[in-house]
Motif scaffolding. Structure first.
Motif, PDB file in Angstrom:
ATOM      1  N   ALA A 243      26.812 -15.263  -0.243  1.00 46.04           N
ATOM      2  CA  ALA A 243      28.328 -14.972  -1.005  1.00 46.04           C
ATOM      3  C   ALA A 243      28.512 -16.127  -1.657  1.00 46.04           C
ATOM      4  O   ALA A 243      28.710 -17.103  -1.107  1.00 46.04           O
ATOM      5  CB  ALA A 243      29.196 -14.495  -0.086  1.00 46.04           C
ATOM      6  N   LEU A 244      28.737 -16.104  -3.051  1.00 47.53           N
ATOM      7  CA  LEU A 244      28.783 -16.968  -4.020  1.00 47.53           C
ATOM      8  C   LEU A 244      30.285 -16.708  -4.536  1.00 47.53           C
ATOM      9  O   LEU A 244      30.659 -15.912  -5.337  1.00 47.53           O
ATOM     10  CB  LEU A 244      27.769 -17.002  -5.045  1.00 47.53           C
ATOM     11  CG  LEU A 244      27.829 -18.075  -6.061  1.00 47.53           C
ATOM     12  CD1 LEU A 244      27.778 -19.359  -5.674  1.00 47.53           C
ATOM     13  CD2 LEU A 244      26.926 -17.608  -7.311  1.00 47.53           C
ATOM     14  N   LEU A 245      31.053 -17.921  -4.470  1.00 44.83           N
ATOM     15  CA  LEU A 245      32.372 -18.021  -4.976  1.00 44.83           C
ATOM     16  C   LEU A 245      32.470 -19.280  -5.998  1.00 44.83           C
ATOM     17  O   LEU A 245      32.375 -20.478  -5.351  1.00 44.83           O
ATOM     18  CB  LEU A 245      33.412 -18.272  -3.893  1.00 44.83           C
ATOM     19  CG  LEU A 245      33.925 -17.222  -3.075  1.00 44.83           C
ATOM     20  CD1 LEU A 245      32.634 -16.772  -2.103  1.00 44.83           C
ATOM     21  CD2 LEU A 245      35.163 -17.289  -2.530  1.00 44.83           C
ATOM     22  N   VAL A 246      32.286 -19.229  -7.221  1.00 42.99           N
ATOM     23  CA  VAL A 246      32.244 -20.370  -8.215  1.00 42.99           C
ATOM     24  C   VAL A 246      33.796 -20.415  -8.819  1.00 42.99           C
ATOM     25  O   VAL A 246      34.205 -19.457  -9.343  1.00 42.99           O
ATOM     26  CB  VAL A 246      31.358 -20.041  -9.130  1.00 42.99           C
ATOM     27  CG1 VAL A 246      31.074 -21.392 -10.243  1.00 42.99           C
ATOM     28  CG2 VAL A 246      29.909 -19.972  -8.844  1.00 42.99           C
TER      29      VAL A 246
ATOM     30  N   VAL B 252      28.880 -26.344  -1.592  1.00 40.81           N
ATOM     31  CA  VAL B 252      29.170 -26.574  -0.257  1.00 40.81           C
ATOM     32  C   VAL B 252      28.682 -25.164   0.402  1.00 40.81           C
ATOM     33  O   VAL B 252      29.135 -23.900  -0.019  1.00 40.81           O
ATOM     34  CB  VAL B 252      30.473 -26.790  -0.056  1.00 40.81           C
ATOM     35  CG1 VAL B 252      30.574 -27.285   1.538  1.00 40.81           C
ATOM     36  CG2 VAL B 252      31.006 -27.988  -0.908  1.00 40.81           C
ATOM     37  N   VAL B 253      27.633 -25.352   1.148  1.00 40.01           N
ATOM     38  CA  VAL B 253      27.188 -23.960   1.928  1.00 40.01           C
ATOM     39  C   VAL B 253      27.716 -23.860   3.438  1.00 40.01           C
ATOM     40  O   VAL B 253      27.482 -25.066   4.152  1.00 40.01           O
ATOM     41  CB  VAL B 253      25.590 -24.029   1.798  1.00 40.01           C
ATOM     42  CG1 VAL B 253      24.919 -22.698   2.408  1.00 40.01           C
ATOM     43  CG2 VAL B 253      25.293 -24.019   0.329  1.00 40.01           C
ATOM     44  N   PHE B 254      28.032 -22.773   3.780  1.00 39.05           N
ATOM     45  CA  PHE B 254      28.401 -22.539   5.062  1.00 39.05           C
ATOM     46  C   PHE B 254      27.706 -21.277   5.651  1.00 39.05           C
ATOM     47  O   PHE B 254      27.289 -20.382   4.974  1.00 39.05           O
ATOM     48  CB  PHE B 254      29.959 -22.309   5.128  1.00 39.05           C
ATOM     49  CG  PHE B 254      30.891 -23.538   4.918  1.00 39.05           C
ATOM     50  CD1 PHE B 254      31.262 -24.414   5.986  1.00 39.05           C
ATOM     51  CD2 PHE B 254      31.054 -23.741   3.493  1.00 39.05           C
ATOM     52  CE1 PHE B 254      32.236 -25.379   5.534  1.00 39.05           C
ATOM     53  CE2 PHE B 254      31.904 -24.846   3.156  1.00 39.05           C
ATOM     54  CZ  PHE B 254      32.405 -25.571   4.441  1.00 39.05           C
ATOM     55  N   ARG B 255      27.697 -21.343   6.931  1.00 37.49           N
ATOM     56  CA  ARG B 255      27.131 -20.167   8.045  1.00 37.49           C
ATOM     57  C   ARG B 255      28.289 -19.837   8.997  1.00 37.49           C
ATOM     58  O   ARG B 255      28.796 -20.817   9.470  1.00 37.49           O
ATOM     59  CB  ARG B 255      25.957 -20.578   8.295  1.00 37.49           C
ATOM     60  CG  ARG B 255      24.677 -20.676   7.492  1.00 37.49           C
ATOM     61  CD  ARG B 255      23.563 -20.237   8.400  1.00 37.49           C
ATOM     62  NE  ARG B 255      22.518 -20.522   7.632  1.00 37.49           N
ATOM     63  CZ  ARG B 255      21.481 -19.818   6.833  1.00 37.49           C
ATOM     64  NH1 ARG B 255      22.061 -18.491   6.679  1.00 37.49           N
ATOM     65  NH2 ARG B 255      20.579 -20.188   6.192  1.00 37.49           N
TER      66      ARG B 255
ATOM     67  N   SER C 226      30.383  -9.271   5.949  1.00 39.54           N
ATOM     68  CA  SER C 226      29.437  -8.592   4.825  1.00 39.54           C
ATOM     69  C   SER C 226      28.112  -9.251   4.930  1.00 39.54           C
ATOM     70  O   SER C 226      26.995  -8.897   4.694  1.00 39.54           O
ATOM     71  CB  SER C 226      29.907  -8.929   3.502  1.00 39.54           C
ATOM     72  OG  SER C 226      29.948 -10.010   3.104  1.00 39.54           O
ATOM     73  N   LEU C 227      27.955 -10.491   5.642  1.00 36.66           N
ATOM     74  CA  LEU C 227      26.674 -11.133   5.690  1.00 36.66           C
ATOM     75  C   LEU C 227      25.964 -10.719   6.800  1.00 36.66           C
ATOM     76  O   LEU C 227      26.116 -10.084   7.671  1.00 36.66           O
ATOM     77  CB  LEU C 227      26.935 -12.573   6.095  1.00 36.66           C
ATOM     78  CG  LEU C 227      27.858 -13.487   5.150  1.00 36.66           C
ATOM     79  CD1 LEU C 227      28.175 -14.984   5.713  1.00 36.66           C
ATOM     80  CD2 LEU C 227      27.344 -13.551   3.870  1.00 36.66           C
ATOM     81  N   SER C 228      24.534 -10.593   6.344  1.00 32.41           N
ATOM     82  CA  SER C 228      23.184 -10.339   6.884  1.00 32.41           C
ATOM     83  C   SER C 228      23.184 -11.540   7.982  1.00 32.41           C
ATOM     84  O   SER C 228      23.981 -12.339   8.302  1.00 32.41           O
ATOM     85  CB  SER C 228      22.050 -10.548   6.086  1.00 32.41           C
ATOM     86  OG  SER C 228      21.744 -11.513   5.588  1.00 32.41           O
ATOM     87  N   ALA C 229      22.360 -11.369   9.009  1.00 28.19           N
ATOM     88  CA  ALA C 229      22.016 -12.270  10.101  1.00 28.19           C
ATOM     89  C   ALA C 229      21.673 -13.603   9.748  1.00 28.19           C
ATOM     90  O   ALA C 229      21.980 -14.515  10.446  1.00 28.19           O
ATOM     91  CB  ALA C 229      20.804 -11.803  10.832  1.00 28.19           C
ATOM     92  N   GLU C 230      21.009 -13.719   8.533  1.00 26.00           N
ATOM     93  CA  GLU C 230      20.797 -14.966   7.877  1.00 26.00           C
ATOM     94  C   GLU C 230      21.670 -15.408   6.857  1.00 26.00           C
ATOM     95  O   GLU C 230      21.501 -16.470   6.175  1.00 26.00           O
ATOM     96  CB  GLU C 230      19.295 -15.377   7.802  1.00 26.00           C
ATOM     97  CG  GLU C 230      18.545 -15.122   8.929  1.00 26.00           C
ATOM     98  CD  GLU C 230      18.702 -16.344   9.824  1.00 26.00           C
ATOM     99  OE1 GLU C 230      18.761 -17.290   9.470  1.00 26.00           O
ATOM    100  OE2 GLU C 230      18.735 -15.999  11.226  1.00 26.00           O
ATOM    101  N   GLY C 231      22.766 -14.765   6.578  1.00 26.96           N
ATOM    102  CA  GLY C 231      23.686 -14.806   5.193  1.00 26.96           C
ATOM    103  C   GLY C 231      24.697 -16.017   5.443  1.00 26.96           C
ATOM    104  O   GLY C 231      24.532 -16.704   6.298  1.00 26.96           O
TER     105      GLY C 231
ATOM    106  N   VAL D  23      23.015 -10.318  -3.200  1.00 26.12           N
ATOM    107  CA  VAL D  23      24.222 -11.406  -3.267  1.00 26.12           C
ATOM    108  C   VAL D  23      25.343 -10.693  -3.757  1.00 26.12           C
ATOM    109  O   VAL D  23      25.437  -9.858  -4.443  1.00 26.12           O
ATOM    110  CB  VAL D  23      23.448 -12.269  -4.600  1.00 26.12           C
ATOM    111  CG1 VAL D  23      24.394 -13.590  -4.704  1.00 26.12           C
ATOM    112  CG2 VAL D  23      22.075 -12.856  -4.060  1.00 26.12           C
ATOM    113  N   ALA D  24      26.546 -11.579  -3.407  1.00 27.61           N
ATOM    114  CA  ALA D  24      28.027 -11.144  -3.735  1.00 27.61           C
ATOM    115  C   ALA D  24      28.377 -12.171  -4.755  1.00 27.61           C
ATOM    116  O   ALA D  24      28.463 -13.370  -4.099  1.00 27.61           O
ATOM    117  CB  ALA D  24      28.618 -10.857  -2.628  1.00 27.61           C
ATOM    118  N   ASP D  25      28.685 -11.849  -5.922  1.00 28.06           N
ATOM    119  CA  ASP D  25      29.552 -12.925  -6.734  1.00 28.06           C
ATOM    120  C   ASP D  25      30.925 -12.451  -6.555  1.00 28.06           C
ATOM    121  O   ASP D  25      31.416 -11.507  -7.223  1.00 28.06           O
ATOM    122  CB  ASP D  25      28.904 -12.594  -8.174  1.00 28.06           C
ATOM    123  CG  ASP D  25      29.397 -13.699  -9.137  1.00 28.06           C
ATOM    124  OD1 ASP D  25      30.158 -14.613  -8.514  1.00 28.06           O
ATOM    125  OD2 ASP D  25      29.182 -13.584 -10.291  1.00 28.06           O
ATOM    126  N   VAL D  26      31.587 -13.265  -5.655  1.00 19.72           N
ATOM    127  CA  VAL D  26      32.868 -12.999  -5.229  1.00 19.72           C
ATOM    128  C   VAL D  26      34.034 -13.457  -6.443  1.00 19.72           C
ATOM    129  O   VAL D  26      33.724 -14.986  -6.454  1.00 19.72           O
ATOM    130  CB  VAL D  26      33.200 -13.562  -4.015  1.00 19.72           C
ATOM    131  CG1 VAL D  26      34.815 -13.185  -3.266  1.00 19.72           C
ATOM    132  CG2 VAL D  26      32.393 -12.959  -2.894  1.00 19.72           C
TER     133      VAL D  26
END
Length: 166
Positions: free
Chosen positions: A82-85, A160-163, A104-109, A13-16
Motif C-alpha cells: 500500500a503506497l501513500l505518496v 518509510v516502510v512499515f509492516r 487489506s494487506l497480504s501475509a507479507e504485505g 499494489v494499492a495507490d492510496v
C-alpha cells in the motif's frame, strides 16, 4: 522510488490517494498484466483524470475506486504494497485508514509512506505538509505498525516502510 520499494511483476499494489494517477501508471507498468493496482481517491475529479491516462496508456490492470473517509475500498488480505505518496499527512482519519490498510494487506504485505521531511527547515513546503520520522514512528506504532526501513535517497522526501506488528 519503485526500485527502493522493490515493486515486482505480478504484485498487487494499492495507490492510496492516487490523485491524477502519476504513480498509478508507473505501478501498473511495473506489476504488469499479471499484477493489479487499486487506485483510490476521495475526489472523483482525480479518478476521472486517471481514467483518461489509463485509456491513453492502454492499461487494463488498474481498478479505480472512489473512497470515503470511512471506507478505503481495498480488498481484504490481497495487497502486497500500500503506497501513500504525500497522503499520510492529509488523512482526515488516519487511525481508520491505517486499520483498513492493515486488513487489506497480504501475509507479507507492507505499507510505504512517502512524505516530506519536517527536519529540514530549508524545505520550501508548508509545515502542515511535512512529517518527521519520529512522528511517523510514534503514530504508526500506536496503530500497530512496525518500522521496517526509512530510506533517505530522494532529494526532499523520505520513503518509510512499515509492516503490521505481529
Amino acid at each position: 522510488m519503485l526500485d527502493v520499494l522493490g515493486v515486482h511483476e505480478g504484485e498487487t499494489v494499492a495507490d492510496v490517494g492516487c490523485g491524477s494517477g502519476y504513480f498509478t501508471v508507473h505501478l501498473a507498468k511495473r506489476v504488469g498484466p499479471r499484477g493489479r493496482v487499486f487506485a483510490t481517491d476521495l475526489q472523483q475529479e482525480m479518478l476521472d483524470l486517471l481514467a483518461k491516462k489509463l485509456v491513453a496508456q492502454k492499461l487494463a490492470n488498474v481498478t479505480p475506486e472512489r473512497t470515503t473517509v470511512d471506507d478505503a475500498k481495498l480488498p481484504e488480505g490481497a495487497v502486497d504494497l500500500a503506497l501513500l505518496v504525500d497522503v499520510y499527512h492529509e488523512l482526515p482519519e488516519p487511525d481508520v485508514t491505517l486499520a483498513q490498510i492493515k486488513r487489506s494487506l497480504s501475509a507479507e504485505g507492507r505499507l510505504a509512506l512517502v512524505e516530506d521531511g519536517a527536519e529540514d527547515p530549508e524545505l520550501a513546503i508548508k509545515p502542515e505538509h511535512k512529517t518527521t520520522l519520529a512522528q511517523l514512528q510514534r503514530e504508526l506504532s500506536a496503530n500497530g505498525w512496525t518500522l521496517v526501513v526509512s530510506d533517505e535517497s530522494l532529494p526532499e522526501q523520505r520513503i518509510v516502510v512499515f509492516r503490521p506488528s505481529r
